[in-house]
Scaffold this active site. Structure first.
Site, PDB file in Angstrom:
ATOM      1  N   PHE A 150       0.791  -1.301   0.236  1.00 45.61           N
ATOM      2  CA  PHE A 150      -0.197   0.190   0.056  1.00 45.61           C
ATOM      3  C   PHE A 150       0.777   1.270  -0.105  1.00 45.61           C
ATOM      4  CE2 PHE A 150       0.872  -0.056   4.464  1.00 45.61           C
ATOM      5  CZ  PHE A 150       1.139   1.306   4.862  1.00 45.61           C
ATOM      6  N   LYS A 174      -1.001  -6.864  -9.148  1.00 48.78           N
ATOM      7  CA  LYS A 174      -1.985  -7.025  -8.149  1.00 48.78           C
ATOM      8  C   LYS A 174      -1.601  -6.089  -7.088  1.00 48.78           C
ATOM      9  CE  LYS A 174      -3.002  -8.318  -4.382  1.00 48.78           C
ATOM     10  NZ  LYS A 174      -3.483  -7.219  -3.611  1.00 48.78           N
ATOM     11  N   GLU A 177      -5.178  -3.727  -2.250  1.00 50.12           N
ATOM     12  CA  GLU A 177      -6.427  -3.227  -2.122  1.00 50.12           C
ATOM     13  C   GLU A 177      -6.632  -2.155  -1.276  1.00 50.12           C
ATOM     14  OE1 GLU A 177      -4.759  -5.615  -0.516  1.00 50.12           O
ATOM     15  OE2 GLU A 177      -5.704  -6.445   0.923  1.00 50.12           O
ATOM     16  N   SER A 227       5.398  -7.114   3.456  1.00 48.98           N
ATOM     17  CA  SER A 227       5.945  -7.215   4.776  1.00 48.98           C
ATOM     18  C   SER A 227       6.600  -8.380   4.604  1.00 48.98           C
ATOM     19  CB  SER A 227       4.783  -7.322   5.475  1.00 48.98           C
ATOM     20  OG  SER A 227       3.957  -8.436   5.211  1.00 48.98           O
ATOM     21  N   CYS A 282       9.415   1.894   3.427  1.00 45.02           N
ATOM     22  CA  CYS A 282      10.389   0.964   3.717  1.00 45.02           C
ATOM     23  C   CYS A 282      11.829   1.238   3.841  1.00 45.02           C
ATOM     24  CB  CYS A 282      10.390  -0.285   2.849  1.00 45.02           C
ATOM     25  SG  CYS A 282      11.003   0.329   0.926  1.00 45.02           S
ATOM     26  N   GLU A 384       8.694  -4.257  13.185  1.00 44.42           N
ATOM     27  CA  GLU A 384       8.434  -3.256  12.268  1.00 44.42           C
ATOM     28  C   GLU A 384       7.440  -2.676  12.645  1.00 44.42           C
ATOM     29  OE1 GLU A 384       7.659  -4.139   8.185  1.00 44.42           O
ATOM     30  OE2 GLU A 384       8.908  -2.373   7.324  1.00 44.42           O
TER      31      GLU A 384
HETATM   32  P1  NAD Z   1       1.483  -6.382   3.000  1.00 44.31           P
HETATM   33  O1  NAD Z   1       2.681  -7.592   3.161  1.00 44.31           O
HETATM   34  O2  NAD Z   1       0.252  -6.673   4.080  1.00 44.31           O
HETATM   35  O3  NAD Z   1       0.775  -6.582   1.577  1.00 44.31           O
HETATM   36  C1  NAD Z   1       1.799  -6.638   0.342  1.00 44.31           C
HETATM   37  C2  NAD Z   1       0.922  -7.261  -0.675  1.00 44.31           C
HETATM   38  O4  NAD Z   1       0.546  -8.565  -0.538  1.00 44.31           O
HETATM   39  C3  NAD Z   1      -0.634  -6.575  -0.963  1.00 44.31           C
HETATM   40  O5  NAD Z   1      -0.734  -6.536  -2.406  1.00 44.31           O
HETATM   41  C4  NAD Z   1      -1.472  -7.373  -0.110  1.00 44.31           C
HETATM   42  O6  NAD Z   1      -2.829  -7.490  -0.845  1.00 44.31           O
HETATM   43  C5  NAD Z   1      -0.724  -8.730  -0.368  1.00 44.31           C
HETATM   44  N1  NAD Z   1      -1.110  -9.734   0.948  1.00 44.31           N
HETATM   45  C6  NAD Z   1      -1.438  -9.234   1.905  1.00 44.31           C
HETATM   46  N2  NAD Z   1      -1.795 -10.239   2.971  1.00 44.31           N
HETATM   47  C7  NAD Z   1      -1.475 -11.152   2.256  1.00 44.31           C
HETATM   48  C8  NAD Z   1      -1.773 -12.735   2.623  1.00 44.31           C
HETATM   49  N3  NAD Z   1      -1.748 -13.150   3.917  1.00 44.31           N
HETATM   50  N4  NAD Z   1      -1.388 -13.689   1.551  1.00 44.31           N
HETATM   51  C9  NAD Z   1      -1.065 -13.207   0.208  1.00 44.31           C
HETATM   52  N5  NAD Z   1      -0.971 -11.852   0.090  1.00 44.31           N
HETATM   53  C10 NAD Z   1      -1.232 -10.960   1.078  1.00 44.31           C
HETATM   54  O7  NAD Z   1       2.295  -5.116   2.911  1.00 44.31           O
HETATM   55  P2  NAD Z   1       1.653  -3.743   3.113  1.00 44.31           P
HETATM   56  O8  NAD Z   1       1.119  -3.421   4.661  1.00 44.31           O
HETATM   57  O9  NAD Z   1       0.878  -3.533   2.086  1.00 44.31           O
HETATM   58  O10 NAD Z   1       3.103  -2.890   2.888  1.00 44.31           O
HETATM   59  C11 NAD Z   1       3.873  -2.469   4.006  1.00 44.31           C
HETATM   60  C12 NAD Z   1       5.173  -3.467   3.953  1.00 44.31           C
HETATM   61  O11 NAD Z   1       5.712  -3.545   2.818  1.00 44.31           O
HETATM   62  C13 NAD Z   1       5.864  -3.099   5.084  1.00 44.31           C
HETATM   63  O12 NAD Z   1       6.284  -4.173   5.798  1.00 44.31           O
HETATM   64  C14 NAD Z   1       7.027  -2.324   4.271  1.00 44.31           C
HETATM   65  O13 NAD Z   1       8.434  -2.558   4.952  1.00 44.31           O
HETATM   66  C15 NAD Z   1       7.205  -3.428   3.124  1.00 44.31           C
HETATM   67  N6  NAD Z   1       7.795  -2.608   1.830  1.00 44.31           N
HETATM   68  C16 NAD Z   1       8.997  -3.037   1.589  1.00 44.31           C
HETATM   69  C17 NAD Z   1       9.680  -2.761   0.700  1.00 44.31           C
HETATM   70  C18 NAD Z   1      10.957  -3.057   0.109  1.00 44.31           C
HETATM   71  O14 NAD Z   1      11.495  -2.669  -0.983  1.00 44.31           O
HETATM   72  N7  NAD Z   1      11.646  -3.969   0.685  1.00 44.31           N
HETATM   73  C19 NAD Z   1       8.934  -1.440  -0.103  1.00 44.31           C
HETATM   74  C20 NAD Z   1       7.573  -0.947   0.174  1.00 44.31           C
HETATM   75  C21 NAD Z   1       7.108  -1.713   1.365  1.00 44.31           C
END
Ligand code: NAD
Length: 502
Positions: A150, A174, A177, A227, A282, A384
């Protein structure tokens, strides 16, 4: 309700399934502003089928034509960057200037991808054996997929699809959401740029859509950013289904401050990198590892700056920091203030009482907070937080700071603040982190370098964009060829021995 957001498949809007939708919020008002369709296997199947159908034509489109399309997309993106930034700000909550910065960093990857003919050049060796030449070519993989978080609804998808599409792949995105609208504007701009239908598709959804992509036999590769627990899950599941996968995870970025640092620069940097985008980056600085002898002085300078930060709605020009993305996330971030104090930290600045300019009371607000005397065993240090909380960890010296960073399971970004070139050079060599800043707090690599962390911040072996992105989205084929003049067959006849060169 102002909007209904649906999928983009084969060059047009595609609704479904009936009855499975998620709410979209304006985080500054706390109100629902729209709904988004949450795809199931049917919608994902339709998107993959559209991408698979478009692949042969796009793969065989000449490099010149592909680049012309990329250049048109780039110009449309520039012309629409304020529109895109406004969509990001409205659904994510970040301030408009920050959203514009995100779009600009995404645009840089498109610039990079416009140079794809140079990047796709293989190698050629004449006469590897007598009359035999050998050469390598880089070919696209097929249908590739991007699953994104997000916090950068425009930039992170743009780490992926410009390079993937430039290499000749077709793409299924994808996005998160929570803020899905930016991806649809990007899809419309591609269509306007003349990208053939089906080359770029968007399916919205949650775990169900992700699983359908990870298990689909026609998806060749998955790029994921999110994450760490989900990155690990995506990495394992996609690999189990035979896919190439890169999965970028979460972070806990440390800023090391040595006693000889410029403390004003360090304080400016800690506040900018800790509270920019409400800490939902991040590459945000989350822990300041400061040598004890300057810790009080640095804390005072940070405190002064934090007190002046203007928190308010993202579309208000006065705001420097917006709300958090959801109510649940705001409450979770705030809970670390309580657990930190319970576990022995000092709450030096309490963001819960920071004034909010012009925000609705139901907005997902939490001002900037600073926890001091944080220790490595506290949950506010180990986990985190992904919000506007800066943790000060006091260390005895440089070596203790490096141990702290290297013992941390995450390894996304880090920065050192010092005026000692030798210490900085040692740091860049010793630190077990993928992206390092020296007197630079948010060391996000340019598009022509690659973005990625180490340890639990990245599963897989390729970083995003740059030449590693090209490597990820292509596979190498090496050809060994002999062309002889008619009537001049090579001597030797049948030979069952292993081929040797001569
Ligand atoms: P998230 O892991 O909750 O979601 C990321 C994606 O995975 C979304 O598209 C979501 O719909 C999907 N998703 C969520 N839960 C899922 C599940 N149980 N099974 C399958 N897919 C699932 O992350 P977020 O809250 O959207 O974003 C924040 C996180 O992203 C933080 O941990 C941040 O550090 C990380 N991030 C990392 C980088 C990097 O380059 N390393 C960059 C940006 C964000």
């Amino acid at each position: 309700m102002s909007e209904h957001v649906t999928h983009w498949i084969g060059g047009r809007a595609h609704e479904g399934p009936a009855g499975r939708t998620g709410d979209i919020y304006n985080p500054a008002s706390g109100q629902v502003t729209g709904t988004v369709d949450l795809a199931g296997p049917d919608e994902v199947g339709a998107a993959v089928a559209a991408a698979a159908a478009a692949f042969p034509g796009w793969r065989d489109t000449s490099l010149s034509r592909r680049v012309q399309t990329l250049f048109r997309f780039r110009e449309l993106l520039r012309a629409n960057s304020d529109r895109l930034a406004a969509l990001v700000s409205a659904e994510h909550g970040k301030v408009l200037s920050d959203a514009r910065g995100e779009v600009a960093r995404g645009l840089e990857v498109v610039d990079f991808a416009c140079g794809i003919p140079h990047l796709l050049k293989g190698g050629y060796s004449e006469n590897v054996s007598t009359g035999v030449d050998s050469y390598s070519i880089l070919q696209p993989l097929g249908v590739v997929s991007g699953i994104t978080p997000f916090n950068f609804p425009a930039m992170v998808p743009m780490w992926m699809f410009p390079v993937a599409i430039a290499c000749g792949n077709t793409f299924v995105l994808k996005p998160s959401e929570k803020d899905p609208s930016a991806s649809l504007l990007l899809a419309e701009l591609w269509a306007e740029a003349g990208l053939p239908d089906g080359v770029f598709n968007v399916v919205h959804g949650d775990r169900e859509a992700v699983d359908a992509l990870l298990e689909h036999p026609d998806v060749a590769a998955v790029s994921f950013v999110g994450s760490t627990p989900i990155a690990g899950y995506v990495y394992r599941t996609a690999a189990e289904h035979g896919k190439r996968v890169q999965a970028l995870g979460g972070a806990k970025n440390h800023m090391v401050v040595l006693p000889d640092a410029d403390l004003d620069l360090a304080a400016d940097s800690a506040v900018s990198a800790g509270f920019g985008s409400a800490g939902e980056r991040c590459m945000a600085i989350s822990a300041v590892a400061v040598v004890e002898s300057v810790a009080d002085d640095l804390l005072e300078r940070i405190r002064e700056r934090v007190a002046r930060l203007r928190v308010g709605p993202g579309d208000d020009d006065r705001s420097e920091m917006g709300p958090l993305v959801t109510r649940e996330h705001r409450d979770r971030v705030a809970s670390y203030l309580e657990s930190g104090v319970r576990e022995g930290a000092t709450l030096a600045v309490d963001g819960r009482i920071h004034p909010v300019l012009g925000g609705a009371p139901e907005g997902f607000w939490l001002g900037p907070s600073v926890l001091d005397h944080v220790g490595p065993r506290m949950s506010c240090y180990r986990e985190e937080i992904f919000g506007p909380v800066l943790s000060m960890v006091r260390v005895g010296d440089y070596d203790e700071a490096v141990r702290l960073v290297n013992d941390n399971p995450y390894g996304n970004g880090t920065a050192i603040f010092t005026n000692d070139g030798g210490a900085a050079r040692r740091f860049q060599n010793e630190i077990e982190v993928g992206m390092v800043g020296i007197n630079v707090p948010v060391p996000v690599p340019m598009a022509y370098y690659s973005f990625g962390g180490w340890k639990q911040s990245l599963f897989g072996d390729s970083h995003a964009h740059g030449t590693e992105g090209v490597h990820f989205y292509t596979r190498t084929k090496t050809v060994t060829a002999r062309w002889t003049d008619p009537g001049k067959r090579p001597e030797g006849g049948v030979n069952l021995g292993f081929p040797t060169n001569g």
